[in-house]
Design a protein around this motif. Structure first.
Motif, short mmCIF file in Angstrom:
data_model
loop_
_atom_site.label_atom_id
_atom_site.label_comp_id
_atom_site.label_asym_id
_atom_site.label_seq_id
_atom_site.Cartn_x
_atom_site.Cartn_y
_atom_site.Cartn_z
N LEU A 24 8.72 1.08 -1.90
CA LEU A 24 7.66 0.72 -2.85
C LEU A 24 6.93 -0.35 -1.49
CD1 LEU A 24 10.27 -2.57 -4.32
CD2 LEU A 24 9.81 0.33 -5.09
N PRO A 25 5.68 -0.01 -2.13
CA PRO A 25 4.62 -0.47 -1.35
C PRO A 25 4.94 -2.01 -0.72
CG PRO A 25 4.01 0.17 -3.70
CD PRO A 25 5.49 -0.07 -3.95
N PRO A 26 4.37 -1.93 0.26
CA PRO A 26 4.27 -3.75 0.36
C PRO A 26 3.91 -4.81 -0.74
CG PRO A 26 3.18 -2.39 2.30
CD PRO A 26 3.55 -1.19 1.19
N THR A 27 4.53 -6.19 -0.59
CA THR A 27 4.25 -6.66 -1.52
C THR A 27 2.99 -6.55 -2.21
OG1 THR A 27 6.52 -8.10 -0.75
CG2 THR A 27 5.28 -9.14 -2.50
N ILE A 65 -1.15 4.97 -7.09
CA ILE A 65 -0.28 5.77 -7.04
C ILE A 65 -0.12 6.84 -7.03
CG2 ILE A 65 1.34 5.05 -5.35
CD1 ILE A 65 1.18 6.32 -2.74
N ARG A 66 0.99 6.51 -8.30
CA ARG A 66 1.07 7.46 -8.86
C ARG A 66 0.42 8.86 -9.84
NH1 ARG A 66 7.15 6.91 -8.87
NH2 ARG A 66 7.78 5.38 -7.64
N GLU A 67 -0.33 7.92 -9.89
CA GLU A 67 -1.82 8.37 -11.10
C GLU A 67 -2.22 9.17 -10.10
OE1 GLU A 67 -5.69 6.84 -13.94
OE2 GLU A 67 -4.44 5.45 -12.04
N ARG A 68 -2.90 8.86 -9.17
CA ARG A 68 -3.60 9.53 -8.39
C ARG A 68 -2.60 10.89 -7.41
NH1 ARG A 68 -4.25 5.12 -5.21
NH2 ARG A 68 -2.70 5.55 -3.81
N VAL A 124 2.08 -8.93 7.50
CA VAL A 124 0.58 -8.30 7.72
C VAL A 124 -0.20 -8.12 7.04
CG1 VAL A 124 0.97 -8.76 10.20
CG2 VAL A 124 0.93 -6.31 8.44
N GLY A 125 0.19 -8.59 5.68
CA GLY A 125 -1.03 -8.42 4.68
C GLY A 125 -1.32 -6.63 4.33
N GLU A 126 -0.39 -5.34 5.62
CA GLU A 126 -0.41 -3.99 4.71
C GLU A 126 -0.58 -4.10 2.97
OE1 GLU A 126 -1.35 -1.18 5.07
OE2 GLU A 126 -0.27 -0.65 7.00
N ARG A 127 -1.15 -2.64 2.07
CA ARG A 127 -0.86 -2.64 1.37
C ARG A 127 -0.90 -1.19 1.06
NH1 ARG A 127 -5.43 -5.29 -3.29
NH2 ARG A 127 -5.41 -7.49 -2.01
N ARG A 128 -1.17 -0.46 1.82
CA ARG A 128 0.40 1.26 2.09
C ARG A 128 1.18 1.18 1.83
NH1 ARG A 128 -3.13 3.57 6.99
NH2 ARG A 128 -2.36 1.03 8.28
N ALA A 129 1.60 2.57 1.33
CA ALA A 129 3.41 2.59 1.06
C ALA A 129 3.80 3.15 2.00
CB ALA A 129 3.98 3.06 -0.20
N GLN A 130 5.43 3.48 3.00
CA GLN A 130 5.31 3.70 4.32
C GLN A 130 5.50 5.85 3.26
OE1 GLN A 130 5.78 4.16 7.06
NE2 GLN A 130 5.06 2.33 7.44
N ASN A 131 6.80 5.25 2.21
CA ASN A 131 7.08 5.85 1.87
C ASN A 131 6.52 6.54 -0.18
OD1 ASN A 131 8.75 8.82 0.87
ND2 ASN A 131 10.87 6.94 0.74
N GLN A 132 6.56 7.73 -0.44
CA GLN A 132 6.78 7.61 -2.26
C GLN A 132 6.78 8.42 -2.51
OE1 GLN A 132 4.86 5.90 -4.25
NE2 GLN A 132 5.76 7.47 -5.41
N PRO A 133 8.01 7.74 -2.91
CA PRO A 133 9.79 8.90 -3.64
C PRO A 133 8.49 9.49 -4.23
CG PRO A 133 10.33 6.91 -3.72
CD PRO A 133 8.76 6.59 -2.64
#
Length: 755
Positions: free
Chosen positions: A623-626, A637-640, A705-714
């Motif tokens: 999942l993306p970070p919280t 991200i899925r829309e993009r 640390v407030g990151e928003r980017r996902a590590q993995n997009q299944p």
């Protein structure tokens, strides 16, 4: 389970090249023989499975090999495998079921097979529970049986007594075979013992594994709880990293996390080995082997011999490092190939430095301890360097062949180098675990074990029939993945794994547990059953194959007991309740993710209703970070990327409703102030998890640390930089280990966990 977060859990980690391999047309679907495919039709040159119902004889044969002919579909309907699917899965198990006559032969063989062996290849029994040991001899012949105890438990020898059990003799291959039953006593110590049978017609050896009835938890987890961080090591860099987080960064991170914030453990991504030359698969969940470590995580200048480089060689090391050190502050995708190219050049220089007598002795002891598995892996690495990991010539496909023996001689220097790499990686990993414990952690490093391996990797090359040919692992269709999933990973063959006395499994566990206070088992249901997909067909044309979970879980508990490690099984998704109960009874913890824990109404599950024996978290790496999840990044991200099948407005509305239900649950418990900030919401979510009885609680470093980017997009391959995102803050700026524990947001969240 409602909410869009669950989509990520139902999609596994096979990305990048594995996805391409799964989608690529297969040229070897007839490897099991033309007869297997005779009941198929052809459309546009592609053979298609038929819907023929299986015969009773085929069903009996499937059952004998643990192949399950039906399962419940996601609509609640009973789905039955076709005869073609059962034949194809049996073919991957080495069984020819292409005709009624061959089925009859196979049935007779599987029924007679135990009687052809003097002893079963392995017996796995729980401590305190004796067992019968069958011994097959020519009917009427005498036999004696002796048990040699595991040297690690003190050794010794015991004569086994025959039990008063009569079994009707059986004629096998024209010989009347009798079964003598001996008793394995209940007081055997834990360990790997050897049993020997001797007599006029009975000479055989077998392995007896005595496992813990239950893996006892550390006192702290029996009476309280522990908390820690989850981190993707490659993403956590320092000013001295070579463009990728490494084992020295891990040591610093572990020590600081314990000393500065009171954390008890650090869960990291799998460190399993990838390809030894570019291109390197980014996914840590698609390794070439699960037994050995990816040397991309080695810090070259931390190898002791680096201190004795000549001035010229020191310059070579520094020149290698210079271009990748500059990448440590780059917020763009991590370049593993650049990092490894630079490190390999530097490590080759360090490798050439003579070792002291003590260091050489330590190296030789490591090589001896790891045995033939290490030398075979190092040879594969040398071959993969020379020919390409995916293009090793077919004539070199058998590690025991004369052609491979000749290559071993030619590549002796490279084999030695790759052997040495594993030693220095092991040393640095051991140093990281010691640093974490010295920093005050109760458990230290928590390793992660991937579910499988690359279909063209070292394990497939070296383990022979223990890994299946002609099938891959995946998942049947569900409401989120209606075509099913193919993870492109060859499964263990249950029969061959037992025939090998589970030693490949044991050796893998021992290596992963060498320097770990805990281990997380990805997709732990795979120790019970796996969805096998015959090569060349869609994921919905598979069938479940059962494993001896009593043996696999027992051996896992034994090796964890010996290592003093806690075991966590990732049991998300569809798991029968009895499986969770069974794992709990064996002392294996489960997994709870806040977004996926819901009651029967779809509302967030109340904290007091969580299980005790779990690792509980707010989020997961799929999942993306919280902060991003709260902002709807999992929808955006899925829309993009064009991954949505429903209108985006509908998906956003459902995501907003899920978030609003969670916020309402937080407010109902007084965990949110009026008009909260993003940081306050993230901390409230962790307070909610802290209110559960969970024995272990983890916070994702990205959340700290407030990151928003996902590590993995299944569901993506090249569309998203999976497993390449460096640790950053809410603006995407890189956060280094050097500055991490001065981060105000991290310290504030850590105070919530350490309260």
């Amino acid at each position: 389970m409602g909410g869009w977060g669950v989509v990520a859990v139902m999609v596994r980690k096979a990305t990048t090249r594995a996805a391409r391999l799964a989608a690529a047309p297969r040229t070897d679907v007839t490897a099991a023989g033309p007869a297997l495919w005779q009941d198929r039709t052809v459309v546009d040159g592609t053979p298609l499975p038929s819907d023929e119902a299986p015969s009773d004889a085929l069903l009996r044969l499937a059952a004998a090999y643990g192949v399950v002919p039906d399962h419940w579909g996601f609509h609640g309907d009973l789905r039955r495998a076709s005869a073609w699917t059962l034949r194809a899965v049996l073919a991957a198990l080495g069984v020819d079921a292409s005709s009624r006559e061959r089925i009859d032969v196979a049935l007779a063989h599987v029924e007679d097979s135990p009687w052809r062996r003097v002893l079963p290849p392995v017996v796995v029994v729980r401590a305190g529970q004796g067992a019968h040991l069958p011994v097959h001899v020519t009917h009427g012949d005498p036999v004696s049986v002796v048990l040699d105890l595991d040297p690690e438990t003190g050794g010794g020898r015991r004569d086994l007594a025959q039990a008063d059990v009569y079994v009707e003799p059986r004629t096998v291959d024209g010989r009347l075979v009798g079964r003598a039953t001996f008793w394995l006593p209940a007081d055997l110590p834990l360990g790997w013992h050897t049993v020997e049978a001797a007599g006029p017609s009975a000479n055989g050896r077998a392995t007896v594994v005595v496992t813990p009835d239950r893996l006892e938890l550390p006192e702290r987890l029996r009476t309280g709880r522990a908390w820690g961080y989850m981190a993707q090591l490659y993403s956590v860099r320092s000013r001295r990293s070579w463009g990728i987080g490494d084992l020295v960064d891990l040591a610093d991170l572990g020590w600081m996390a314990g000393h500065e914030t009171g954390a008890d453990f650090l869960l990291i991504n799998p460190l399993h080995a990838a390809e030894p030359a570019a291109p390197m698969t980014p996914s840590p969940y698609l390794p070439t082997t699960r037994r050995f470590v990816n040397p991309v995580y080695v810090r070259p200048e931390a190898v002791p011999e680096a201190a004795y480089l000549s001035s010229a060689d020191r310059s070579l090391l520094e020149w290698s490092a210079e271009p990748v050190l500059a990448l440590d502050l780059d917020p763009g995708p991590i370049d593993r190939d650049a990092a490894w190219t630079a490190k390999r050049a530097a490590l080759e220089v360090v490798f050439a430095v003579p070792r002291s007598a003590a260091r050489q002795a330590a190296f030789e002891a490591f090589v001896e301890e790891q045995g033939s598995g290490l030398s075979t892996f190092a040879l594969w690495c040398a071959l993969a360097e020379k020919y390409g990991a995916e293009t090793i010539p077919p004539e070199l496909g058998d590690p025991a062949s004369a052609a491979v023996a000749a290559e071993r001689v030619l590549l002796a220097d490279r084999v030695a180098f790759h052997t040495w790499l594993q030693w220095v990686a092991d040393e640095q990993l051991g140093a990281a675990q010691r640093a974490a414990l010295e920093g005050g952690m109760a458990l230290g490093i928590m390793q992660d074990l991937a579910v499988g391996v690359h279909p063209l990797g070292a394990d497939v090359w070296s383990l022979g029939d223990v890994l299946a040919r002609g099938a891959t692992v995946g998942a049947p269709p569900d409401m989120y993945n209606q075509q099913g999933q193919n993870w492109s990973q060859p499964p263990w063959r249950p029969d061959e794994l037992a025939r090998a006395a589970y030693k490949p499994y044991r050796d893998m566990l021992r290596t992963v547990l060498r320097h770990a206070g805990a281990i997380r088992i990805d997709h732990v249901i795979g120790l019970f059953r796996l969805w096998w997909i015959p090569e060349g067909v869609d994921s919905d044309q598979g069938a479940y194959v059962r494993y001896d979970h009593e043996a696999l879980v027992g051996i896992l508990a034994l090796e964890a007991h010996r290592a003093g490690a806690v075991v966590i099984g990732e049991d998300l998704g569809t798991v029968e309740p009895w499986v969770r109960d069974y794992l709990s009874s064996r002392g294996i913890l489960g997994t709870s993710v806040l977004w996926f824990e819901q009651d029967h109404t779809g509302a967030p599950l109340a904290p007091e209703h969580y299980r005790h024996l779990v690792l509980a978290t707010v989020t997961t790496h799929d999942l993306p970070p919280t902060a991003g999840y709260l902002a709807g990044e999992h929808v955006a991200i899925r829309e993009r990327l064009g991954l949505l099948t429903d209108p985006v407005a509908v998906v956003r509305r459902e995501a907003d409703a899920e978030r609003d239900r969670m916020l309402a649950a937080l407010r109902s418990r007084g965990l949110l102030p009026d008009d909260p900030t993003e940081r306050e919401v993230v901390e409230a979510l962790h307070r909610y998890v802290m209110a559960t009885p969970a024995a272990l609680i983890a916070v994702a470093l990205v959340d700290a640390v407030g990151e928003r980017r996902a590590q993995n997009q299944p569901g993506t391959d090249q569309e998203y930089p999976n497993w390449k995102v460096p640790l950053g803050d809410s603006t995407g700026q890189v956060v280094l280990v050097d500055d991490l524990f001065g981060n105000a947001r991290l310290r504030s969240l850590a105070a919530v966990l350490d309260s």
